[in-house]
Design a protein around this motif. Structure first.
Motif, short mmCIF file in Angstrom:
data_model
loop_
_atom_site.label_atom_id
_atom_site.label_comp_id
_atom_site.label_asym_id
_atom_site.label_seq_id
_atom_site.Cartn_x
_atom_site.Cartn_y
_atom_site.Cartn_z
N PRO A 165 -2.03 -18.35 -28.68
CA PRO A 165 -2.37 -17.88 -27.34
C PRO A 165 -1.21 -17.12 -26.71
N ARG A 166 -1.54 -16.06 -26.04
CA ARG A 166 -0.49 -15.30 -25.35
C ARG A 166 -0.16 -15.95 -24.03
N ALA A 167 1.11 -16.15 -23.78
CA ALA A 167 1.53 -16.80 -22.55
C ALA A 167 1.20 -15.92 -21.34
N ARG A 168 0.72 -16.57 -20.30
CA ARG A 168 0.50 -15.89 -19.03
C ARG A 168 -0.43 -14.70 -19.11
N SER A 169 -1.18 -14.56 -20.19
CA SER A 169 -2.08 -13.43 -20.26
C SER A 169 -3.05 -13.53 -19.09
N GLY A 170 -3.37 -12.38 -18.53
CA GLY A 170 -4.30 -12.40 -17.43
C GLY A 170 -3.64 -12.58 -16.08
N ALA A 171 -2.40 -12.99 -16.05
CA ALA A 171 -1.72 -13.16 -14.77
C ALA A 171 -1.46 -11.79 -14.14
N ALA A 172 -1.36 -11.80 -12.83
CA ALA A 172 -1.17 -10.55 -12.09
C ALA A 172 0.16 -9.90 -12.45
N THR A 173 0.16 -8.58 -12.49
CA THR A 173 1.41 -7.84 -12.70
C THR A 173 1.76 -7.09 -11.42
N ILE A 174 2.89 -6.46 -11.45
CA ILE A 174 3.33 -5.72 -10.28
C ILE A 174 2.36 -4.58 -9.99
N GLU A 175 1.74 -4.09 -11.03
CA GLU A 175 0.73 -3.05 -10.91
C GLU A 175 -0.44 -3.52 -10.05
N ASP A 176 -0.91 -4.73 -10.35
CA ASP A 176 -2.04 -5.28 -9.59
C ASP A 176 -1.69 -5.42 -8.12
N VAL A 177 -0.47 -5.89 -7.88
CA VAL A 177 -0.03 -6.06 -6.50
C VAL A 177 -0.01 -4.71 -5.80
N ALA A 178 0.54 -3.72 -6.50
CA ALA A 178 0.65 -2.38 -5.92
C ALA A 178 -0.74 -1.84 -5.57
N ARG A 179 -1.65 -2.01 -6.50
CA ARG A 179 -3.00 -1.49 -6.27
C ARG A 179 -3.62 -2.15 -5.06
N LEU A 180 -3.55 -3.49 -5.01
CA LEU A 180 -4.18 -4.22 -3.91
C LEU A 180 -3.56 -3.83 -2.56
N ALA A 181 -2.25 -3.62 -2.57
CA ALA A 181 -1.58 -3.28 -1.31
C ALA A 181 -1.68 -1.79 -1.03
N GLY A 182 -2.17 -1.05 -1.99
CA GLY A 182 -2.31 0.39 -1.82
C GLY A 182 -0.98 1.11 -1.76
N VAL A 183 -0.03 0.66 -2.54
CA VAL A 183 1.29 1.31 -2.58
C VAL A 183 1.70 1.50 -4.04
N SER A 184 2.90 1.97 -4.24
CA SER A 184 3.37 2.20 -5.61
C SER A 184 4.07 0.96 -6.17
N ARG A 185 4.20 0.93 -7.47
CA ARG A 185 4.92 -0.18 -8.09
C ARG A 185 6.35 -0.25 -7.58
N ALA A 186 6.94 0.93 -7.42
CA ALA A 186 8.32 0.97 -6.96
C ALA A 186 8.48 0.26 -5.62
N ALA A 187 7.51 0.48 -4.76
CA ALA A 187 7.58 -0.14 -3.44
C ALA A 187 7.55 -1.65 -3.57
N VAL A 188 6.66 -2.15 -4.39
CA VAL A 188 6.57 -3.59 -4.58
C VAL A 188 7.89 -4.14 -5.10
N SER A 189 8.43 -3.44 -6.08
CA SER A 189 9.70 -3.87 -6.66
C SER A 189 10.77 -3.98 -5.59
N LYS A 190 10.80 -3.00 -4.71
CA LYS A 190 11.81 -3.04 -3.64
C LYS A 190 11.61 -4.23 -2.72
N VAL A 191 10.38 -4.47 -2.37
CA VAL A 191 10.11 -5.62 -1.51
C VAL A 191 10.59 -6.90 -2.20
N LEU A 192 10.29 -7.01 -3.47
CA LEU A 192 10.66 -8.21 -4.22
C LEU A 192 12.15 -8.47 -4.16
N ARG A 193 12.91 -7.39 -4.26
CA ARG A 193 14.36 -7.56 -4.34
C ARG A 193 15.04 -7.35 -3.00
N ASN A 194 14.28 -7.25 -1.93
CA ASN A 194 14.84 -6.96 -0.61
C ASN A 194 15.72 -5.72 -0.66
#
Lengths: 334, 334
Positions: free
Chosen positions: B2-31
DNA sequence: TTGTAAGCGTTATCAT
DNA sequence: ATGATAACGCTTACAA
């Protein structure tokens, strides 16, 4: 901020030096099918020469990390040290490495388990008596899991447990045989003794044993929030009250040690039996009677089950280890 | 498998849901710098909703893992448990997570440290008295390092050490003041007591103290391969020979416990002082005098230094913690 | 302030 | 038996 391992050799470097493709190197690394001895030889030499080591992170991006996670409630408790020791030894001849996540009682175990999942461990072992079964099932659907010391079972994960029913009965039987009537059970907080937890079982068996043997009126469960100092305080307070018990059945050895120290300080003659079998119990100055859970064996067995599961087993295995009574001088006939 | 964590949300999913880019999410994550409060809010909500957690591995491919590694020789030794406890507590309010690598004495510490490096830890703490300084320097060039309990110093890494010179002197002084002349030093294998190791220092100070005080002719160093059982055996054998010592200065508490149990078994009246300050030493049944090294404090300090280094400090800091004598009943006037 | 796109080191699929 | 290549999920220049 320095980059970790920058400059270290990659699979690419190895491939170039050996004059083969990256894919070939990868196969050699994993003993995969379809590599000629000659290829294996050359690649091996290149790996040596560059002292190449695969990055766990890069592996994790595609497949396995060859890392298993172990969540423990607390590193100070000697019983968990025994378990970890056994696990660590069982892992020694494998390609797998263990990473540990101590929960420190803090916001409880899920946080520590999640930290392990963040590392994409190939499997995990957890000593987490209090997490919700549904949550555990969720985790077990994502990654192979072996639960340690829980008596509830799931089809989704394996478990290694001690026979607490038997152990607690034997402990009580032992005290009965020594002629004790007034036996107090010293255990952890009520919130931590749900029915399927080891301590929950021990409490229940204690009560049953007292009732069945006609000592029901004397039954008394003393609760302590955590750890040894508090056991000492709690017992001290209890030993100031009358009537005194003649024996204590402690839920684990740290509690037993606290009880013994309170007995010494109060000058009360008290038989104490503990549970776990930590090393110090065998010391002649302590000489604590205890139910030895064989922590190393249990830890090693948990690793074996987990590796089987990682290799592909999907049917659940539930292993029960029998504890053994160690009769020492802390329990005496009255 | 079994693949670990398969199906879990990625930064891409977060970006899509929030309607922003992956880069933006990454920045938020790291303050990181340059995110509007509005953006932070929307991204935060999406993260919550998907219960997204960044994969350590993917982060490791580019930047940091927010993981620090701690190598310990042995999990069964209570002193190391104290150190880890302190470290773990110091890490609690940070974004960092600790992974542990027990060396189990096995092919020695480098293997365990390398396992941590394979995980691309952002920094590491090691209790590795025996690894070669050159090798350590190599490691420290790649990743921030804090060495624990080594007395040799390097410009490349920090260190947290106990003042073993002072501690050993005080321990000896304590025995002298109680009137002891014939004092044996019980320590670990010769190969493990190089001059810059804690045990090496304790041996040297022992010999100096004996010589300086005119007891040189009585000096005797007893070596034990590892751990408590063997200390017991070794002392038992020694106590069968004459002349008997009146006191033992043990290199660490496990050795001291072994010595005490041998003394009990042989019926020899013996003063014993240990070193470390493990919890059980304070138990009234044991009551072992010991030099408390304040393991928790040292562990916490090591974490602080490491975090500073990860933040960018490059000048080496060498911290010395003073041990404290705990006088209990295992040392008596003769 | 936000987005685009390149690249990190490995494994797995699919050709050859 | 071996090799080319496309992911994997994230961070970080750099562009807009």
């Amino acid at each position: 901020m320095p980059r970790a391992r920058s400059g270290a050799a990659t699979i690419e470097d190895v491939a170039r030096l050996a004059g083969v493709s990256r894919a070939a190197v990868s196969k050699v690394l994993r003993n995969a099918y379809g590599v000629s001895p000659a290829m294996r030889e050359r690649v091996g030499a290149a790996i040596q020469q560059l002292s190449y080591r695969p990055r766990v992170a890069a592996r994790a991006m595609r497949g396995s990390t060859y890392t298993i996670g172990f969540e423990v409630p607390d590193l100070k408790n000697q019983f968990f040290s025994r378990v970890l020791s056994g696990a660590s030894a069982a892992l020694a001849d494998t390609d797998y490495q263990m990473i540990l996540a101590p929960a420190n009682f803090n916001p409880f175990e899920p946080r520590a388990v999640e930290a392990l999942l963040d590392h994409q461990v190939d499997g995990l072992i957890a000593i987490a008596p209090l997490v919700e079964p549904e949550w555990l099932d969720d985790v077990a659907r994502r990654v192979p899991v072996v639960m340690f010391g829980r008596h509830d079972r799931s089809a989704l994960y394996d478990s290694v447990e001690s026979d607490d029913e038997l152990g607690a009965r034997r402990a009580m039987q032992h005290l009965f045989e020594l002629g004790h009537e007034s036996i107090v059970h010293l255990t952890i907080a009520e919130s931590a003794t749900r029915p399927y937890t080891p301590h929950g079982v021990r409490v229940r068996v204690y009560e049953e044993a007292m009732n069945e043997s006609g000592r029901g009126a004397l039954a008394e469960v003393l609760r302590v929030d955590i750890a040894q100092e508090l056991a000492h305080e709690t017992m001290l307070e209890r030993l100031a009250r009358r009537p005194l018990p003649t024996a204590i059945f402690a839920g684990h050895d740290e509690l037993a040690l606290g009880a013994m120290s309170a007995a010494v300080q109060s000058g009360v003659e008290l038989s104490v039996i503990g549970y776990d079998g930590v090393a110090i119990a065998a010391h002649p100055l302590v000489s604590l009677s205890t139910m030895d859970q064989h922590g190393e064996t249990m830890g090693a067995r948990a690793i074996e089950l987990l590796l089987e599961r990682i290799k592909g087993r999907t049917t659940a295995v539930h292993e029960v280890v029998e504890p053994t009574l160690e009769h020492r001088s802390s329990t005496r006939a009255r």
